[in-house]
Design an enzyme around this catalytic site. Structure first.
Site, short mmCIF file in Angstrom:
data_model
loop_
_atom_site.label_atom_id
_atom_site.label_comp_id
_atom_site.label_asym_id
_atom_site.label_seq_id
_atom_site.Cartn_x
_atom_site.Cartn_y
_atom_site.Cartn_z
N ASP A 20 0.86 -1.17 0.00
CA ASP A 20 0.00 0.00 0.00
C ASP A 20 0.91 1.23 0.00
O ASP A 20 2.03 1.18 0.50
CB ASP A 20 -0.88 -0.07 1.25
CG ASP A 20 -1.81 1.10 1.38
OD1 ASP A 20 -2.33 1.57 0.34
OD2 ASP A 20 -2.02 1.55 2.52
N ASP A 22 -0.11 4.95 0.75
CA ASP A 22 -0.35 5.96 1.78
C ASP A 22 -0.43 5.31 3.16
O ASP A 22 -1.22 4.41 3.39
CB ASP A 22 -1.63 6.73 1.48
CG ASP A 22 -1.58 7.43 0.12
OD1 ASP A 22 -0.47 7.84 -0.29
OD2 ASP A 22 -2.62 7.56 -0.53
MG LIG Z 1 -3.07 3.18 3.18
#
Ligand SMILES: [Mg+2]
Ligand SMILES: [Zn+2]
Length: 203
Positions: A20, A22
């Site tokens: 992922d 962010d």
């Molecule tokens: Mg995230």
């Protein structure tokens, strides 16, 4: 959608870390649209480099609903991603590819995590060993994506992770392939350790 493609004509294989963006690789700043706001999570780039040296593919998977919600446009997304690439390259590491979902949650698309679309796109260019591959994210949806596809999953405590920890503990109470770690560096430590314990290669 793909932000940066792997070299065409090649089919890279190996164990994979599906990362992922962010809250894991960069500090989560809610609908980040300004490249000046890109800030690597401390230790993340070094951990990615360590995993790459151990033979792991580094594949980014990101929900970017800010596009579908009209919070920013394609140009802003690309500027932010280019900055992420640059910050990583300054630390001597690069994602092998980066896939993102541009849709709002209401769109009902296949690619918004935990939907399968981003992994399906990645499968056009990569062959990963599911038994040695992990999703690392800061939300329960990242964990769910991994476990739906036979991958291990690590919830990190950075980004939204602290707030998601109870939900993940309750949702996967006795699953040895659902783990929690302070941050990406700790997640990579755990993953390489699990790999070594299983007889795989680790650095
Ligand atoms: Mg995230
Ligand atoms: Zn989508």
């Amino acid at each position: 959608m793909i932000w940066r493609s792997p070299p065409s004509g090649t089919l890279k294989s190996g164990p994979a870390l599906f990362l992922d963006r962010d809250g894991v690789v960069i500090v989560d700043k809610d609908y980040l649209s300004d490249p000046e706001g890109v800030e690597l999570v401390p230790g993340a780039a070094a951990a990615m480099a360590r995993a790459a040296r151990a033979g792991y593919l580094l594949i980014g998977l990101s929900n970017q609903s800010g596009l579908g919600r009209g919070r920013f446009g394609q140009a802003e997304l690309e500027a932010v991603m280019a900055r992420v690439d640059r910050e990583l390259s300054r630390q001597g590491v690069a994602l092998d590819a980066m896939y993102y979902c541009p849709h709002a949650p209401e769109a009902g698309c296949r690619c918004r995590k935990p939907g399968p679309g981003l992994l399906e796109e990645a499968a056009a260019s990569f062959r990963w060993e599911a038994a040695r591959s992990w999703v690392v994210g800061d939300k329960a949806s990242d964990v769910e994506l991994g476990r739906r596809h036979g991958l291990g999953a690590v919830l990190v405590g950075t980004g939204y992770g602290a707030g998601e920890a109870a939900c993940v503990s309750a949702g996967w109470p006795a699953d040895p392939l659902v783990r929690q770690a302070a941050d990406l560096a700790a997640a990579v430590e755990l993953i390489l350790g699990a790999d070594a314990g299983a007889g795989g290669s680790a650095a």
